[in-house]
Design a protein around this motif. Structure first.
Motif, PDB file in Angstrom:
ATOM      1  N   UNK A  31     103.007  49.492  40.090  1.00 37.83           N
ATOM      2  CA  UNK A  31     103.100  49.723  38.644  1.00 37.83           C
ATOM      3  C   UNK A  31     104.537  49.906  38.183  1.00 37.83           C
ATOM      4  N   UNK A  32     105.429  50.266  39.118  1.00 39.02           N
ATOM      5  CA  UNK A  32     106.837  50.443  38.792  1.00 39.02           C
ATOM      6  C   UNK A  32     107.696  49.260  39.174  1.00 39.02           C
ATOM      7  N   UNK A  33     107.067  48.147  39.524  1.00 38.28           N
ATOM      8  CA  UNK A  33     107.811  46.957  39.939  1.00 38.28           C
ATOM      9  C   UNK A  33     108.603  46.363  38.773  1.00 38.28           C
ATOM     10  N   UNK A  34     109.723  45.726  39.099  1.00 33.13           N
ATOM     11  CA  UNK A  34     110.510  45.002  38.095  1.00 33.13           C
ATOM     12  C   UNK A  34     109.845  43.686  37.696  1.00 33.13           C
ATOM     13  N   UNK A  35     108.896  43.271  38.517  1.00 27.19           N
ATOM     14  CA  UNK A  35     108.186  42.017  38.274  1.00 27.19           C
ATOM     15  C   UNK A  35     106.948  42.292  37.426  1.00 27.19           C
ATOM     16  N   UNK A  36     106.931  41.751  36.218  1.00 29.00           N
ATOM     17  CA  UNK A  36     105.810  42.003  35.325  1.00 29.00           C
ATOM     18  C   UNK A  36     104.497  41.504  35.902  1.00 29.00           C
TER      19      UNK A  36
END
Length: 360
Positions: free
Chosen positions: A46-51
């Motif tokens: 949920x905190x990934x830089x990848x949407x």
């Protein structure tokens, strides 16, 4: 095993029920249950830089809530150190003498054991618990001699609350309607609970429930359990055993989310089976709305009529007083919607509300 003077008189109560239950003539044959691995979701995504990664994680949460009604999460933000401290304090609390737990007013006088309303053995829960409203978790007066429990429990409750609201927000947004109707706006500490559970070893029968079959009367529940196992849920019309997963928390949908989502999300029947040789411990967090909050379906046409949480609680309590059983959501079905709902009415009307489920 716990010390003998700490055990509630479960055996005496169960024996009395057995003597007065002619329908319980023969011991049940133990059935080997299929073991299942709940959907496992890494919340770190949920905190990934990848949407796309973030969206995939949210989609997995929603899919599991729809198909299983249960899932487990890792990297949930609650440290293993905090869990270990909470478990240590929990064990210390339950190993206190029974009289201390039952009469000293600990944790808002919330101690419960067994099932006082049970009229037959299959309504009896072989367990004890403290069911504490969040408003009392930080109250020094609730802890007596267990002062070290207060700091740990306060931190644990806050962490579980934050996680519950994160997950509820994802599930609400997925419904696509009324996004302004945030669960954060209708849930508060006055009706949310933290419950400490202890299931003593039960050597007399492997068929005795640690906690009788039920659904939860909340939005969602987060469970932190040990590795002993015993949780079972209804999947595809049969009971399956949930395999414990180290460092994972279990999340399940409650009745209110099923109604709010118009059956998109499923509140699934579950139970705990007893263990003949080993005690089991768990901690559950219940996300509940304020009593006057209106519960109505996001999707139209609605399966359920509108109702408040207070109305739901009062109906459940009335059914339990009159019959010993919880009916739950089928009470709130709109006329003509029986063919639309995926709720199994016959199953739900068999659900007995254990005394330790004080929120129901």
């Amino acid at each position: 095993m716990v010390h003998s003077d700490s055990d509630p008189p479960l055996l005496n109560h169960y024996g009395t029920l057995l003597c007065h239950s002619p329908q319980w003539d023969e011991p049940q044959t133990r059935v080997t249950m299929e073991e299942c691995q709940l959907p496992l979701i890494d919340l770190c995504d949920l905190g990934s830089d990848d949407e796309m990664v973030r969206r995939a994680c949210a989609a997995a949460i929603c899919k599991a809530s729809s198909e299983w009604g249960f899932f487990q999460v890792v990297n949930h933000g609650i440290s293993s150190q905090l869990v270990d401290k909470m478990r240590s304090e929990q064990v210390k609390l339950f190993r206190a003498p029974f009289e201390t737990k039952a009469t000293s007013g600990l944790l808002n006088n919330s101690y419960r054991w067994g099932s006082p309303r049970a009229t037959c053995p299959n309504q009896f829960s072989w367990s004890e618990a403290f069911h504490v409203p969040l408003t009392k978790v930080s109250d020094e007066a609730c802890y007596g001699d267990f002062k070290s429990l207060r700091e740990v429990m306060t931190c644990f409750a806050a962490a579980m609350s934050e996680l519950s609201r994160l997950l509820a927000g994802i599930l609400t947004e997925n419904l696509g309607h009324w996004k302004q109707a945030s669960i954060s706006n209708i849930c508060d500490e006055t009706t949310c609970f933290l419950r400490l559970n202890h299931y003593p070893a039960c050597p007399i029968s492997p068929e005795i429930f640690g906690l009788v079959p039920h659904t939860d009367s909340d939005f969602l529940t987060i469970l932190c359990q040990d590795q002993v196992g015993g949780l079972q849920l209804m999947k595809d019309s049969k009971w399956v055993t949930v395999k414990p997963s180290k460092d994972a928390l279990i999340v399940n949908i409650g009745d209110l989310f099923q109604a709010w989502s118009n059956d998109v999300y499923k509140s699934v029947e579950h139970k705990v089976v007893s263990n003949a040789t080993t005690d089991r411990y768990s901690i559950a967090y219940f996300l509940c709305p304020s009593y006057d909050s209106l519960i109505e379906s996001f999707v139209k046409p609605s399966i359920y009529r509108r109702f408040t949480f207070r109305e739901y609680r009062e109906q459940v309590q009335e059914d339990v007083r009159k019959t010993g059983y919880k009916v739950g959501l089928p009470r709130f079905l709109l006329k003509g919607s029986e063919d639309l709902t995926t709720t199994t009415t016959e199953s739900n009307t068999r659900l007995y509300i254990p005394s330790i489920a004080a929120k129901s």
